[in-house]
Design a protein around this motif. Structure first.
Motif: not given
Length: 694
Positions: A442-470
């Motif tokens: 509704e307020g623009g483009e919304k999207g999600a980002e997530r770390t992949d298995d390679a990132d997690t295997a490299a010891g980086e934290p698992r995380w997800r990104g989300l834009d819920v708009g406005s």
């Protein structure tokens, strides 16, 4: 314990009780927070103005605290949001959820120890007057301080919290320092005769029993990195205003060394030990002052033999003083113990800063992890500073390592994604983006980002990104006007063509303008010019307290408010008093900013794009914050006028524009002025008619 209602049920109950309406972005964010906590996965969530993000994270936070009988910590960057949470949002939420949860959720605020009055220091007769720090101030300041300290003694007899923010009107920093201690200066509740009555300890006890604890980014950094463990155990952390996190953590991780601090530490030590050691430290302070006197302020990539020797002399003589002070017995004497503790704290700060300064120059320039600079000026005592080039590693190890963290703000998706800030936080590389809702929100483009298995295997934290708009329809509510016809901004102040553009825009808007400038000099010059050219009230930052200026600006629709950095993020004026935001130039960091320039160079030396990672990211964040002042309610309309043509013409302009909400864009000045004239006329029609005389 009876089964708890789910997050959706609790959120609906809270929204209904507070007289609000369901917002899809808010519900989506609340569900995402609950899912992240359940999966023990970090969440980065952008929630535009008007989403109601506080409820969206507080409701799942409260439910988790109840379900697991634990504490959830919420960290903010500004005092304004802390107060909003503690004084408005949490009390109303607790009352709304109590019928569903069986009891009211509890909450508390926790600040650094320096924010609480110290009864032991308050009882130290004559200690404030002997404080070596006070020798830096003139007699008039000390007289005023004496009156304020007397008032603090009176207030101490009636306050229940000892919290500096509860003292109205307040006192100056110099006076408050006489009755408070930092965490490293405290002798501890067990050794202190006032331990059972300590305001800071009482605040910690209350926080330890609360479901939700509200704190600030600085205390969060101190708790995580310096080992004081002030906050209660918290498996879940919510970081609101997360765009401020890196700067606040960097500030905590920065050390300073100046001759005044060294001299003050020596004078403190002189009360406890023989003069030999303290005289050496005093001489080292003089040597340091002599070596920096002829140095220009700015970044230091190399240290010459003379300055290195002066810093080493401070290090060694401070170490000798520390050894001597530690040998002083203070058994059974709380006052001596307190003086000894505060003396050791001052000596430790001097010694550790000197060590860090010298060690930072040891690796080759390309491999350094710290930056050193000299700061001095007409009102700034000379001091060497050392700061980490990045804090991502610290955050990854100390903050994200053993808890689930939710990072949220209205401005996190810079350049259209979360990668820029995620890298600064130490969360790993930017990942692919997929539409969270199949297309436009509704307020623009919304999207999600997530770390992949390679990132997690490299010891980086698992995380997800989300834009819920406005909930705002930015394309219909706001125009982004970029003055492509103007020349690029110069270094010699505002060009006459810029001033003419400002005059015409404000004239079309009938006032109603927030002017955001890259420097105080530019803001003041523009204010003076507009006062000559326009018959409108022109307010300028620095002429009164910022709070008072914002109140006057909001109250008078014809007024304009000009200023710099704090106005880019601190103004919330919905309605017709603000329908035009003017930005004089893209807010890149100053080329001579020691930390930004060193970070940019380091990234470039390792194959990255230092300009985009540092300068463009900094500018995008400030632009998103500054232009976000325009639309504060769903009924707001207006124009954002960026006078810097590089936003439209430079290669990095696309990155910057994609960091902003999807406003309708134009480069035609008459289109912008025409829209402002229509808004002015509409606001005039809606203005109540003056009451009839008699």
């Amino acid at each position: 314990m009876p089964e708890l209602p789910d997050v959706e049920t609790l959120l609906d109950a809270a929204v209904t009780a507070l007289g609000g309406t369901r917002r899809e972005g808010q519900a989506e964010m609340a569900a995402a927070v609950a899912d992240a906590v359940a999966a023990q996965e970090h969440l980065v969530v952008q929630a535009g103005t008007g989403t109601g993000k506080s409820l969206a994270y507080l409701v799942p936070a409260v439910r988790h605290a109840f379900a697991e009988e634990t504490t959830v910590v919420v960290s903010t960057a500004t005092l304004a949001l802390q107060r909003q949470l503690i004084e408005r949002d949490l009390p109303r939420l607790a009352a709304a959820l109590a019928p569903l949860l069986g009891r009211e959720p509890t909450f508390a605020i926790l600040k650094g120890r320096r924010n609480y009055l110290c009864r032991q220091k308050l009882s130290g007769a004559g200690e404030a007057a002997e404080d070596p720090d006070t020798e830096l101030f003139d007699p008039r300041q000390l007289s005023a301080m004496g009156r304020q300290v007397k008032r603090l003694h009176e207030w101490a007899e009636e306050t229940e919290t000892g919290d500096r923010d509860d003292l109205v009107p307040g006192v100056g920093d110099l006076a408050w320092r006489q009755v408070s201690v930092a965490g490293n200066e405290c002798i501890g509740a067990a050794a202190c005769p006032f331990g059972q009555e300590c305001f800071a300890e009482l605040a910690r006890e209350v926080a330890g029993e609360a479901d939700i604890v509200v704190t600030n980014h600085a205390l969060l950094a101190i708790d995580a990195m310096q080992g004081y463990h002030i906050l209660p155990e918290h498996p879940v952390l919510v970081v609101d205003e997360a765009h401020e996190l890196v700067d606040r953590v960097t500030s905590v991780a920065t050390a300073a060394l100046g001759d005044r601090a060294v001299s003050a530490a020596a004078k403190r030590a002189a009360r406890l030990v023989e003069p030999d050691a303290t005289e050496r430290l005093g001489e080292a302070a003089d040597g340091l002052a002599l070596m920096v006197a002829d140095l220009d302020p700015g970044r230091l990539d190399h240290i010459d033999e003379g300055l290195a020797g002066a810093v080493a002399a401070v290090r060694d003589s401070a170490h000798a003083c520390i050894t001597a002070v530690k040998s002083v017995s203070a058994e059974g004497d709380a006052d001596t113990t307190a003086v000894r503790r505060r003396t050791l704290a001052a000596l430790d700060e001097v010694h550790d800063a000197a060590v860090r300064l010298l060690e930072s120059f040891e690796p080759p320039l390309r491999d350094r992890t710290s930056v050193v600079w000299l700061a001095k000026g007409p009102r700034t005592a000379p001091a060497l500073h050392v700061a980490p080039l990045g804090v991502g590693g610290l955050l990854r190890e100390k903050l994200f390592g053993d808890r689930t963290t939710v990072l949220t703000s209205a401005t996190l998706a810079l350049g259209g994604g979360f990668g820029a800030l995620a890298a600064q936080w130490g969360l790993g590389r930017r990942t692919d983006t997929a539409a969270a809702d199949g297309g436009q929100g509704e307020g623009g483009e919304k999207g999600a980002e997530r770390t992949d298995d390679a990132d997690t295997a490299a010891g980086e934290p698992r995380w997800r990104g989300l834009d819920v708009g406005s909930p705002f329809d930015h394309r219909r509510s706001g125009i982004l006007y970029v003055a492509r016809h103007l020349p690029p901004p110069g270094r010699d102040g505002l060009d006459e063509r810029y001033l003419k553009e400002i005059e015409e825009l404000i004239g079309a808007a009938g006032g109603r303008t927030l002017g955001l400038f890259s420097s105080m000099r530019a803001a003041s010059a523009a204010a003076e010019e507009m006062r000559e050219r326009l018959d409108l009230p022109i307010l300028c930052q620095g002429e009164d307290s910022t709070g008072q200026l914002v109140e006057r600006f909001a109250a008078d629709e014809q007024s304009c408010l000009f200023g710099t950095l704090s106005l880019w993020q601190g103004v919330d004026v919905p309605g017709p008093s603000l329908q035009l935001v003017i930005v004089d130039r893209i807010p890149f960091p100053r080329p001579d900013d020691p930390l930004a320039s060193a970070r940019q160079r380091s990234i470039g030396a390792h194959g990255g794009n230092g300009f985009m990672a540092v300068a463009a990211t900094h500018a995008a964040l400030l632009l998103a914050q500054g232009t976000g002042r325009l639309l504060r309610s769903t009924d707001d309309r207006g124009v954002i006028a960026v006078l810097d043509p590089r936003l439209a013409t430079a290669r990095y302009g696309g990155f910057l524009r994609s960091s902003l909400p999807p406003y309708w864009e134009t480069g035609d000045p008459e289109v912008a002025r025409g829209a402002l004239r229509r808004l002015d006329a509409l606001a005039a029609e809606r203005r109540p008619a003056p009451a009839a005389a008699g």
